[in-house]
Design a protein around this motif. Structure first.
Motif, PDB file in Angstrom:
ATOM      1  N   ASP A  65     -38.460  36.836 -16.255  1.00 41.22           N
ATOM      2  CA  ASP A  65     -38.715  36.056 -17.468  1.00 41.22           C
ATOM      3  C   ASP A  65     -37.771  34.855 -17.461  1.00 41.22           C
ATOM      4  OD1 ASP A  65     -40.727  37.628 -18.882  1.00 41.22           O
ATOM      5  OD2 ASP A  65     -39.165  39.160 -19.012  1.00 41.22           O
ATOM      6  N   VAL A  66     -38.351  33.669 -17.309  1.00 45.61           N
ATOM      7  CA  VAL A  66     -37.552  32.458 -17.128  1.00 45.61           C
ATOM      8  C   VAL A  66     -37.802  31.490 -18.281  1.00 45.61           C
ATOM      9  CG1 VAL A  66     -37.156  30.451 -15.656  1.00 45.61           C
ATOM     10  CG2 VAL A  66     -37.573  32.690 -14.624  1.00 45.61           C
ATOM     11  N   LEU A  67     -36.726  30.984 -18.863  1.00 43.89           N
ATOM     12  CA  LEU A  67     -36.815  29.950 -19.889  1.00 43.89           C
ATOM     13  C   LEU A  67     -36.371  28.635 -19.272  1.00 43.89           C
ATOM     14  CD1 LEU A  67     -37.307  29.655 -23.053  1.00 43.89           C
ATOM     15  CD2 LEU A  67     -34.822  29.459 -23.191  1.00 43.89           C
ATOM     16  N   VAL A  68     -37.227  27.622 -19.353  1.00 40.79           N
ATOM     17  CA  VAL A  68     -36.904  26.290 -18.861  1.00 40.79           C
ATOM     18  C   VAL A  68     -36.759  25.365 -20.052  1.00 40.79           C
ATOM     19  CG1 VAL A  68     -37.658  24.345 -17.455  1.00 40.79           C
ATOM     20  CG2 VAL A  68     -38.133  26.683 -16.690  1.00 40.79           C
ATOM     21  N   ILE A  69     -35.615  24.691 -20.149  1.00 44.49           N
ATOM     22  CA  ILE A  69     -35.342  23.804 -21.269  1.00 44.49           C
ATOM     23  C   ILE A  69     -35.463  22.363 -20.788  1.00 44.49           C
ATOM     24  CG2 ILE A  69     -33.681  23.135 -23.047  1.00 44.49           C
ATOM     25  CD1 ILE A  69     -32.377  25.890 -22.660  1.00 44.49           C
ATOM     26  N   GLY A  70     -36.321  21.587 -21.463  1.00 43.68           N
ATOM     27  CA  GLY A  70     -36.506  20.191 -21.099  1.00 43.68           C
ATOM     28  C   GLY A  70     -37.973  19.859 -20.919  1.00 43.68           C
ATOM     29  N   ALA A  71     -38.265  18.546 -20.837  1.00 39.93           N
ATOM     30  CA  ALA A  71     -39.660  18.107 -20.758  1.00 39.93           C
ATOM     31  C   ALA A  71     -39.878  17.006 -19.734  1.00 39.93           C
ATOM     32  CB  ALA A  71     -40.119  17.606 -22.123  1.00 39.93           C
ATOM     33  N   HIS A  72     -38.848  16.762 -18.894  1.00 40.80           N
ATOM     34  CA  HIS A  72     -38.973  15.668 -17.942  1.00 40.80           C
ATOM     35  C   HIS A  72     -39.092  16.226 -16.519  1.00 40.80           C
ATOM     36  CE1 HIS A  72     -38.474  12.822 -21.165  1.00 40.80           C
ATOM     37  NE2 HIS A  72     -37.382  13.463 -21.554  1.00 40.80           N
ATOM     38  N   ASN A  73     -38.929  15.381 -15.523  1.00 33.66           N
ATOM     39  CA  ASN A  73     -39.274  15.761 -14.156  1.00 33.66           C
ATOM     40  C   ASN A  73     -38.598  17.038 -13.667  1.00 33.66           C
ATOM     41  OD1 ASN A  73     -41.185  13.790 -12.915  1.00 33.66           O
ATOM     42  ND2 ASN A  73     -39.639  12.325 -13.595  1.00 33.66           N
ATOM     43  N   SER A  74     -37.295  17.147 -13.873  1.00 32.91           N
ATOM     44  CA  SER A  74     -36.583  18.320 -13.371  1.00 32.91           C
ATOM     45  C   SER A  74     -37.092  19.600 -14.029  1.00 32.91           C
ATOM     46  CB  SER A  74     -35.079  18.174 -13.614  1.00 32.91           C
ATOM     47  OG  SER A  74     -34.561  17.083 -12.889  1.00 32.91           O
ATOM     48  N   ALA A  75     -37.300  19.551 -15.346  1.00 30.43           N
ATOM     49  CA  ALA A  75     -37.779  20.727 -16.071  1.00 30.43           C
ATOM     50  C   ALA A  75     -39.196  21.087 -15.651  1.00 30.43           C
ATOM     51  CB  ALA A  75     -37.713  20.478 -17.574  1.00 30.43           C
ATOM     52  N   VAL A  76     -40.044  20.082 -15.517  1.00 29.80           N
ATOM     53  CA  VAL A  76     -41.435  20.332 -15.145  1.00 29.80           C
ATOM     54  C   VAL A  76     -41.510  20.920 -13.734  1.00 29.80           C
ATOM     55  CG1 VAL A  76     -43.616  19.192 -14.592  1.00 29.80           C
ATOM     56  CG2 VAL A  76     -42.423  18.647 -16.727  1.00 29.80           C
ATOM     57  N   ASP A  77     -40.751  20.367 -12.805  1.00 33.89           N
ATOM     58  CA  ASP A  77     -40.735  20.916 -11.446  1.00 33.89           C
ATOM     59  C   ASP A  77     -40.276  22.365 -11.448  1.00 33.89           C
ATOM     60  OD1 ASP A  77     -41.627  18.550 -10.387  1.00 33.89           O
ATOM     61  OD2 ASP A  77     -39.664  17.883  -9.668  1.00 33.89           O
ATOM     62  N   ALA A  78     -39.220  22.657 -12.199  1.00 32.34           N
ATOM     63  CA  ALA A  78     -38.704  24.029 -12.257  1.00 32.34           C
ATOM     64  C   ALA A  78     -39.737  24.979 -12.856  1.00 32.34           C
ATOM     65  CB  ALA A  78     -37.412  24.073 -13.071  1.00 32.34           C
ATOM     66  N   ALA A  79     -40.406  24.546 -13.914  1.00 36.33           N
ATOM     67  CA  ALA A  79     -41.401  25.399 -14.568  1.00 36.33           C
ATOM     68  C   ALA A  79     -42.575  25.691 -13.640  1.00 36.33           C
ATOM     69  CB  ALA A  79     -41.886  24.733 -15.855  1.00 36.33           C
ATOM     70  N   LEU A  80     -43.108  24.668 -13.001  1.00 36.50           N
ATOM     71  CA  LEU A  80     -44.264  24.851 -12.132  1.00 36.50           C
ATOM     72  C   LEU A  80     -43.928  25.666 -10.893  1.00 36.50           C
ATOM     73  CD1 LEU A  80     -45.899  21.307 -12.331  1.00 36.50           C
ATOM     74  CD2 LEU A  80     -46.865  23.444 -13.203  1.00 36.50           C
ATOM     75  N   GLU A  81     -42.808  25.380 -10.292  1.00 35.39           N
ATOM     76  CA  GLU A  81     -42.450  26.068  -9.047  1.00 35.39           C
ATOM     77  C   GLU A  81     -42.125  27.537  -9.282  1.00 35.39           C
ATOM     78  OE1 GLU A  81     -39.410  23.942  -6.972  1.00 35.39           O
ATOM     79  OE2 GLU A  81     -40.612  22.123  -6.756  1.00 35.39           O
ATOM     80  N   THR A  82     -41.372  27.834 -10.341  1.00 34.79           N
ATOM     81  CA  THR A  82     -41.050  29.239 -10.614  1.00 34.79           C
ATOM     82  C   THR A  82     -42.296  30.005 -11.053  1.00 34.79           C
ATOM     83  OG1 THR A  82     -40.321  28.612 -12.854  1.00 34.79           O
ATOM     84  CG2 THR A  82     -38.625  28.823 -11.156  1.00 34.79           C
ATOM     85  N   TYR A  83     -43.163  29.358 -11.827  1.00 30.78           N
ATOM     86  CA  TYR A  83     -44.429  29.987 -12.212  1.00 30.78           C
ATOM     87  C   TYR A  83     -45.243  30.366 -10.976  1.00 30.78           C
ATOM     88  CZ  TYR A  83     -49.477  29.654 -13.021  1.00 30.78           C
ATOM     89  OH  TYR A  83     -50.834  29.858 -12.973  1.00 30.78           O
ATOM     90  N   ARG A  84     -45.290  29.485  -9.996  1.00 30.79           N
ATOM     91  CA  ARG A  84     -46.100  29.740  -8.805  1.00 30.79           C
ATOM     92  C   ARG A  84     -45.448  30.751  -7.866  1.00 30.79           C
ATOM     93  NH1 ARG A  84     -48.124  24.140  -9.683  1.00 30.79           N
ATOM     94  NH2 ARG A  84     -50.283  24.564 -10.302  1.00 30.79           N
ATOM     95  N   VAL A 124     -42.945  32.135 -17.315  1.00 28.16           N
ATOM     96  CA  VAL A 124     -42.200  30.939 -17.716  1.00 28.16           C
ATOM     97  C   VAL A 124     -42.519  30.532 -19.150  1.00 28.16           C
ATOM     98  CG1 VAL A 124     -41.749  28.512 -17.198  1.00 28.16           C
ATOM     99  CG2 VAL A 124     -42.170  30.130 -15.325  1.00 28.16           C
ATOM    100  N   THR A 125     -41.462  30.262 -19.902  1.00 30.72           N
ATOM    101  CA  THR A 125     -41.564  29.644 -21.220  1.00 30.72           C
ATOM    102  C   THR A 125     -40.739  28.364 -21.205  1.00 30.72           C
ATOM    103  OG1 THR A 125     -41.809  31.777 -22.337  1.00 30.72           O
ATOM    104  CG2 THR A 125     -41.139  29.903 -23.692  1.00 30.72           C
ATOM    105  N   MET A 126     -41.317  27.278 -21.706  1.00 32.24           N
ATOM    106  CA  MET A 126     -40.580  26.024 -21.819  1.00 32.24           C
ATOM    107  C   MET A 126     -40.181  25.782 -23.273  1.00 32.24           C
ATOM    108  SD  MET A 126     -42.720  23.444 -19.301  1.00 32.24           S
ATOM    109  CE  MET A 126     -41.381  22.244 -19.240  1.00 32.24           C
ATOM    110  N   VAL A 127     -38.978  25.276 -23.471  1.00 28.38           N
ATOM    111  CA  VAL A 127     -38.522  24.858 -24.792  1.00 28.38           C
ATOM    112  C   VAL A 127     -38.327  23.346 -24.748  1.00 28.38           C
ATOM    113  CG1 VAL A 127     -36.662  24.968 -26.483  1.00 28.38           C
ATOM    114  CG2 VAL A 127     -37.458  27.048 -25.365  1.00 28.38           C
ATOM    115  N   ILE A 128     -39.050  22.639 -25.617  1.00 26.39           N
ATOM    116  CA  ILE A 128     -39.122  21.181 -25.567  1.00 26.39           C
ATOM    117  C   ILE A 128     -38.838  20.620 -26.953  1.00 26.39           C
ATOM    118  CG2 ILE A 128     -40.661  19.226 -25.119  1.00 26.39           C
ATOM    119  CD1 ILE A 128     -42.186  21.137 -23.176  1.00 26.39           C
ATOM    120  N   ARG A 129     -37.876  19.732 -27.050  1.00 27.31           N
ATOM    121  CA  ARG A 129     -37.522  19.164 -28.348  1.00 27.31           C
ATOM    122  C   ARG A 129     -38.625  18.272 -28.908  1.00 27.31           C
ATOM    123  NH1 ARG A 129     -31.812  16.319 -27.707  1.00 27.31           N
ATOM    124  NH2 ARG A 129     -32.907  15.531 -25.865  1.00 27.31           N
ATOM    125  N   GLU A 130     -39.333  17.562 -28.019  1.00 26.97           N
ATOM    126  CA  GLU A 130     -40.373  16.647 -28.462  1.00 26.97           C
ATOM    127  C   GLU A 130     -41.688  17.395 -28.677  1.00 26.97           C
ATOM    128  OE1 GLU A 130     -38.655  16.264 -25.580  1.00 26.97           O
ATOM    129  OE2 GLU A 130     -37.112  14.883 -26.325  1.00 26.97           O
TER     130      GLU A 130
END
Length: 322
Positions: A159-178, A183-189
């Motif tokens: 169970d992975v939480l990725v914080i952020g909404a830009h390139n580094s966060a998106v890469d981490a979310a997609l790669e760990t998901y695959r 994966v859950t992302m937490v995004i301020r915007e």
């Protein structure tokens, strides 16, 4: 005592190397002091990262950068910059950290973790990757929390939480998901960042839309525990199961290092260093800035491709002054 160099460059990243190439071409004596390996910040990028820029825009010193695809990968960039450093026999001292820079008459005394150097001119090209922007929440110090993402395999089936909404966060979310992470992302915007690579943005948005990756928009982390994370969302606070937190919250230059060297910073949140954009010289005579460090907290202003020209400006100014 070491003889004074014409130029001492702090930082062995792409822009530091570019400055060294220009100094060598101009016939100036120089040395690069780098606290890690060659292009240390790039080495610490995610293993499978693809650059936004094309290879020719990452070139330094008119040395061609040939990659298999139009947009090079981290391994290709490491190989390119290493070959530039070794083929040009650049004078670079690795795994040596600059600790103090002190003006001394018409030169600077530079104390490192290994020795003392002397130089008439200083170029600081230290980037901004050293100090992460902290969440400042309970539990951030736990071993399960990292501000540097490297390899997705490590997070398989977790169970992975990725914080952020830009390139580094998106890469981490997609790669760990695959790799099988939940994966859950937490995004301020209220959306994925507009600067996300154009070929990746539809991928992450579609994974969120279909529910493969969960996303909490307009949300923030409240607390982190060994097996849970508390999140503030527009619908109220929630608690989710969690094994690892990848906090891609951005980074900042080492402002204390700049101030200790005598460089003036703006008194607002940006902490913009004072320098002449025509010469890159700071308020400290014969001390220059190069690369992304020039932007202060605006770390999305300068990149390799648009700060390569700093090297030529600086060396031209040094030569003109001489």
């Amino acid at each position: 005592m070491n003889a004074a160099f014409d130029v001492l460059i702090v930082g062995g990243g792409p822009i530091g190397l570019a400055c060294a190439l220009e100094a060598k071409k101009a016939g100036l004596s120089y040395v690069i002091i780098e606290k890690g390996c060659v292009v240390n910040s790039l080495y610490n990028y995610p293993l499978y990262m693809t650059f936004f820029s094309t290879s020719e825009r990452l070139e330094i010193g008119n040395v061609p950068f040939v990659s298999i695809n139009p947009k090079p990968t981290r391994p290709e960039a490491l190989e390119y910059y290493r070959r530039v450093a070794t083929s040009h026999e650049l004078n670079i001292k690795l795994f040596e950290e600059v600790q103090q820079i002190t003006p001394n008459a018409n030169e600077y005394t530079v104390i490192t973790s290994h020795r003392t150097w002397h130089a008439r001119h200083i170029i600081i090209a230290t980037g901004f990757y050293d100090i992460p922007n902290l969440l400042n929440v309970p539990g951030e110090q736990l071993p399960k929390v990292t501000h540097y993402y490297k390899d997705p395999h490590f997070y398989a089936t977790q169970d992975v939480l990725v914080i952020g909404a830009h390139n580094s966060a998106v890469d981490a979310a997609l790669e760990t998901y695959r790799k099988g992470a939940r994966v859950t992302m937490v995004i301020r915007e209220d959306a994925i960042g507009s600067r996300v690579k154009y070929w990746v943005k539809p991928d992450i948005e579609n994974r969120i839309k279909e529910g493969s990756i969960k996303a909490c928009f307009k949300s923030s982390v409240l607390a982190i525990r060994e097996k849970e994370v508390d999140i503030a969302t527009p619908d109220g606070n929630i608690t989710i199961a969690n094994d690892f937190v990848i906090a891609m919250t951005g980074y900042q230059p080492n402002f204390a290092f700049l101030e200790n060297a005598g460089i003036t910073l703006s008194d607002d949140a940006i902490k913009m260093p004072v320098y002449n954009p025509l010469t890159m010289e700071t308020n400290m005579p014969r001390m220059y800035l190069a690369g992304v460090v020039c932007g202060g907290m605006n770390t999305h202003v300068w990149f390799i491709e648009n700060s390569r020209e700093h090297a030529g400006k600086i060396i031209a100014h040094i030569k003109g002054r001489a």
